[in-house]
Motif scaffolding. Structure first.
Motif, PDB file in Angstrom:
ATOM      1  N   ALA A 187       0.837  -1.204   0.000  1.00 35.06           N
ATOM      2  CA  ALA A 187       0.000   0.000   0.000  1.00 35.06           C
ATOM      3  C   ALA A 187       0.869   1.250   0.000  1.00 35.06           C
ATOM      4  CB  ALA A 187      -0.930   0.001   1.209  1.00 35.06           C
ATOM      5  N   ARG A 190       2.411   1.798  -3.399  1.00 40.49           N
ATOM      6  CA  ARG A 190       1.399   2.273  -4.335  1.00 40.49           C
ATOM      7  C   ARG A 190       1.072   3.744  -4.063  1.00 40.49           C
ATOM      8  NH1 ARG A 190       0.408   2.841  -8.572  1.00 40.49           N
ATOM      9  NH2 ARG A 190      -1.684   3.074  -9.360  1.00 40.49           N
ATOM     10  N   LEU A 191       0.934   4.067  -2.790  1.00 38.89           N
ATOM     11  CA  LEU A 191       0.592   5.434  -2.399  1.00 38.89           C
ATOM     12  C   LEU A 191       1.669   6.421  -2.857  1.00 38.89           C
ATOM     13  CD1 LEU A 191      -0.770   6.374   1.094  1.00 38.89           C
ATOM     14  CD2 LEU A 191       0.920   7.795   0.000  1.00 38.89           C
ATOM     15  N   SER A 194       1.603   7.018  -6.525  1.00 42.03           N
ATOM     16  CA  SER A 194       0.384   7.533  -7.143  1.00 42.03           C
ATOM     17  C   SER A 194       0.354   9.040  -6.946  1.00 42.03           C
ATOM     18  CB  SER A 194      -0.855   6.883  -6.526  1.00 42.03           C
ATOM     19  OG  SER A 194      -1.121   7.445  -5.270  1.00 42.03           O
ATOM     20  N   ARG A 195      -0.739   9.655  -7.326  1.00 41.94           N
ATOM     21  CA  ARG A 195      -0.809  11.113  -7.298  1.00 41.94           C
ATOM     22  C   ARG A 195      -0.601  11.667  -5.892  1.00 41.94           C
ATOM     23  NH1 ARG A 195      -6.284  13.540  -8.078  1.00 41.94           N
ATOM     24  NH2 ARG A 195      -6.048  15.602  -7.183  1.00 41.94           N
ATOM     25  N   LEU A 196      -1.183  10.982  -4.886  1.00 37.77           N
ATOM     26  CA  LEU A 196      -1.012  11.469  -3.517  1.00 37.77           C
ATOM     27  C   LEU A 196       0.476  11.552  -3.157  1.00 37.77           C
ATOM     28  CD1 LEU A 196      -2.258  12.339  -0.869  1.00 37.77           C
ATOM     29  CD2 LEU A 196      -2.538   9.948  -0.247  1.00 37.77           C
ATOM     30  N   HIS A 198       2.952  12.009  -5.202  1.00 40.68           N
ATOM     31  CA  HIS A 198       3.577  13.127  -5.904  1.00 40.68           C
ATOM     32  C   HIS A 198       3.259  14.446  -5.211  1.00 40.68           C
ATOM     33  CE1 HIS A 198       3.436  10.418  -9.703  1.00 40.68           C
ATOM     34  NE2 HIS A 198       4.403  10.095  -8.877  1.00 40.68           N
ATOM     35  N   LEU A 199       2.026  14.557  -4.731  1.00 43.32           N
ATOM     36  CA  LEU A 199       1.661  15.784  -4.011  1.00 43.32           C
ATOM     37  C   LEU A 199       2.465  15.886  -2.716  1.00 43.32           C
ATOM     38  CD1 LEU A 199      -2.204  16.001  -4.532  1.00 43.32           C
ATOM     39  CD2 LEU A 199      -0.371  16.969  -5.878  1.00 43.32           C
ATOM     40  N   ARG A 201       5.447  14.700  -2.215  1.00 43.10           N
ATOM     41  CA  ARG A 201       6.809  15.106  -2.569  1.00 43.10           C
ATOM     42  C   ARG A 201       6.872  16.603  -2.832  1.00 43.10           C
ATOM     43  NH1 ARG A 201       9.178  12.213  -7.481  1.00 43.10           N
ATOM     44  NH2 ARG A 201      11.079  13.342  -6.984  1.00 43.10           N
ATOM     45  N   SER A 202       5.843  17.118  -3.513  1.00 42.11           N
ATOM     46  CA  SER A 202       5.850  18.553  -3.801  1.00 42.11           C
ATOM     47  C   SER A 202       5.797  19.342  -2.496  1.00 42.11           C
ATOM     48  CB  SER A 202       4.689  18.934  -4.722  1.00 42.11           C
ATOM     49  OG  SER A 202       3.473  18.973  -4.020  1.00 42.11           O
ATOM     50  N   ALA A 210       3.884  24.443  -3.435  1.00 41.32           N
ATOM     51  CA  ALA A 210       2.814  23.449  -3.541  1.00 41.32           C
ATOM     52  C   ALA A 210       1.457  24.123  -3.378  1.00 41.32           C
ATOM     53  CB  ALA A 210       2.998  22.346  -2.504  1.00 41.32           C
ATOM     54  N   GLY A 214      -2.138  24.984  -6.019  1.00 40.89           N
ATOM     55  CA  GLY A 214      -3.468  24.527  -5.643  1.00 40.89           C
ATOM     56  C   GLY A 214      -3.504  23.297  -4.762  1.00 40.89           C
ATOM     57  N   VAL A 215      -2.374  22.880  -4.193  1.00 41.85           N
ATOM     58  CA  VAL A 215      -2.391  21.721  -3.301  1.00 41.85           C
ATOM     59  C   VAL A 215      -2.907  22.167  -1.942  1.00 41.85           C
ATOM     60  CG1 VAL A 215      -1.017  19.927  -2.197  1.00 41.85           C
ATOM     61  CG2 VAL A 215      -0.403  20.710  -4.480  1.00 41.85           C
ATOM     62  N   ASN A 216      -3.956  21.482  -1.471  1.00 38.62           N
ATOM     63  CA  ASN A 216      -4.496  21.809  -0.153  1.00 38.62           C
ATOM     64  C   ASN A 216      -3.591  21.158   0.884  1.00 38.62           C
ATOM     65  OD1 ASN A 216      -5.947  22.224   2.151  1.00 38.62           O
ATOM     66  ND2 ASN A 216      -7.904  21.572   1.272  1.00 38.62           N
TER      67      ASN A 216
END
Lengths: 325, 260
Positions: A187, A190-191, A194-196, A198-199, A201-202, A210, A214-216
């Motif tokens: 998990a 995969r996490l 995946s997009r989460l 990458h966010l 990492r940003s 970030a 627009g990253v909350n």
């Protein structure tokens, strides 16, 4: 999801070793105590995976012991006092730990760097003191005689055998812990990819930038801290079930620090870093036992040397800088 | 003139210090507007208030008639008003392409869980992000450095990377923070062309804060001049060059700094 042949081979070898190699080795040598040791490693690795995840959003988390303790107590109370099956109490313990993480995270995740680390360091102590004070946790006496996990069957088909009836409980726990660990790391892998991830990492690299795209960041921080604590709760609950008891001192500040060290030692850049780190720290400490009173000194020196010369962890030797497994 | 962005009586006070005092002006759709002023005039503060990185003390900023001040930065970005930073604010250990891909996440159709399980929508998203990243980098002339780590890039490219990240979010208004700072003449001229093409070909309204006077005069449709937190002038580049208040504000520095 494209895996190289090398990666598939690596995973296959790993699975073969833990599910076939280890039991054969133990049967051959008769070292049945190894099962308990390796089960502990697997469970601590689950909790460490959570700590690693908070590192991934740029937060130093020295509070995983608190969530492991919460998980252990929740599961124990549900099984002993409410009569739940352990297998339902396990996810419940994880979810409860995640809920606590959300409530605590809202105020404390605004802090960065050393300030966040300091607060989390205190959390474990607070959890221990809370366990001592609350009536439901039974104070210093803790909760003992927790029954072994009962069986689960569906339409007459036995999915999980009753652990109380098993001849070899240690092996059953070993397999359970390993399966949980594998699910956790799959998990996590995969996490992170995946997009989460990458966010995350940003955010880890630059929170201002970030949020400008627009990253909350508040939401993601809370979400990650909750997932992290979920892993802590699961690890703790399973640990309580194996030792069939939970005390306020089951997880102390030292455990929280160890969870963090596991991540450092294995490598913060690698998903599987904390797994390796946990194994090495757990066995390393035991192996140094024969040095007697110098045990702690040698142990600490080695850790300092590793962190000084291999800041990216032990896996960086194998995979080189920046590359990810 | 339809005002896309309205800055209405915006004031910012830090304790006893007034960084911005009662500033009002409009930004029209599809224009390039520059905010200039001597050091400490309050340009950056104004910028941060428009992008909600700091709250206003009083006054408000409207985007298409909707208030965007005193919110969270990510909320403003989601509405289409996106700021860039100076060169040090980047994703250091991501490549150029990765940075541009991650910046597109607002366009994602699949949920975070969808990505975790690898749903069909998520896979389509990933594919379209990659395609758009390639297209954007080609448009910005950065395709040759797409796989470089951001931390290895020279300064000029970092500024372009900042703009690429901003553009990847598909903004309606792009706020550029000193896009020409530290650049030589050639680099500046290339950047001027780039910013122009962002407006002309992508229909993005651009507002920028800048020190480099020749570049500002060349690029801007209109200019707003701040001094000591107050707006002292607003107008076309030629109007600003001949404005006495502006010349006075810049006196002490050489005359040619405001002119050609």
């Amino acid at each position: 999801m494209n895996f190289s042949a090398k990666q598939i081979l690596g995973v296959a070898v790993f699975l073969l070793v833990i599910f076939v190699g280890v039991p054969m080795f133990i049967a051959a040598t008769g070292r049945w105590d190894f099962y308990f040791t390796l089960t502990s490693v697997a469970l601590l690795a689950i909790a460490s995976a959570g700590v690693w995840l908070t590192f991934y959003i740029g937060r130093i988390n020295i509070g995983q012991g608190a969530f492991a303790l919460v998980g252990a107590y929740v599961s124990a109370i549900l099984v002993v006092k409410a009569g739940w099956s352990f297998w339902i109490s396990l996810p419940a313990a994880g979810l409860f730990a995640a809920l606590v993480a959300v409530l605590l995270g809202l105020p404390i995740l605004r802090l960065r760097g050393v300030y966040f680390a300091m607060i989390t360091l205190v959390l474990t102590q607070v959890a221990t003191l809370t366990a001592l004070a609350l009536p439901i946790t039974n104070g210093a006496k803790g909760i003992t005689n927790i029954p072994l996990p009962s069986g689960v069957s569906l339409f007459g088909l036995t999915l999980i055998p009753d652990f109380g009836q098993l001849e070899n409980t240690r092996m059953a726990f070993y397999f359970t812990a390993c399966i949980l660990m594998i699910i956790t790391y799959a998990a996590l892998y995969r996490l992170v990819n995946s997009r989460l991830g990458h966010l995350c990492r940003s955010m880890q690299q630059n929170e201002e930038l970030a949020s400008s795209i627009g990253v909350n960041i508040t939401y993601i921080r809370i979400l990650i801290f909750a997932i992290s604590s979920f892993f802590g709760g699961i690890g703790g609950a399973m640990f309580g079930s194996i030792s069939q008891s939970v005390y306020p001192a089951t997880f102390v500040v030292k455990d929280s620090v160890d969870f963090m060290l596991n991540c450092f030692l294995g490598g913060l850049g690698y998903v599987f870093g904390p797994m390796l780190g946990t194994l090495l720290i757990y066995f390393g400490w035991d192996l140094l036992f024969e040095f007697g009173k110098y045990q702690l000194l040698i142990y600490s020196t080695i850790l300092i040397v590793v962190i000084r010369f291999l800041p990216d962890g032990l896996l960086s030797i194998r995979f080189g800088k920046g590359e990810k497994k | 003139m339809s005002a896309l962005l309205q800055i209405k009586n915006v004031t910012k006070k830090y304790g006893g210090l007034t960084a911005n005092n009662d500033i009002s002006f409009d930004v029209a759709e599809n224009e390039i507007l520059s905010v200039i002023g001597p050091n400490g005039a309050g340009k950056s503060t104004l910028f941060k208030m428009i992008s909600s990185f700091v709250p206003t003390t009083s006054g408000e900023v409207l985007y298409r008639g909707e208030r965007i001040s005193n919110l969270k930065p990510h909320t403003v970005a989601r509405k289409g008003v996106v700021r860039t930073f100076q060169e040090t604010t980047i994703f250091k250990s991501m490549t150029v392409r990765e940075s541009v891909v991650v910046a597109q996440h607002l366009r994602a159709k699949a949920s975070l869980a969808g990505y975790f399980w690898g749903s069909k929508t998520a896979r389509q998203d990933v594919e379209s992000f990659g395609r758009y990243a390639d297209e954007l980098l080609e448009f910005l002339g950065m395709d040759s450095i797409a796989d470089e780590l951001a931390s290895n890039l020279p300064q000029g490219n970092l500024r372009a990377l900042g703009i690429a990240i901003g553009l990847a979010t598909d903004p309606k208004v792009l706020l550029l923070d000193e896009p020409f700072a530290g650049m030589n003449h050639d680099e500046t001229m290339r950047m001027v062309d780039l910013v122009r093409s962002v407006r002309d070909e992508r229909g993005v309204t651009v507002m920028l804060v800048e020190h480099d006077m020749p570049a500002v005069m060349k690029i801007s449709d209109r200019i707003v001049v701040l001094n000591f937190g107050e707006k002292i002038a607003e107008g076309s580049p030629s109007e600003i060059q001949n404005n006495e208040k502006v010349i006075e504000a810049y006196l002490g520095s050489a005359d040619d700094e405001i002119g050609m």
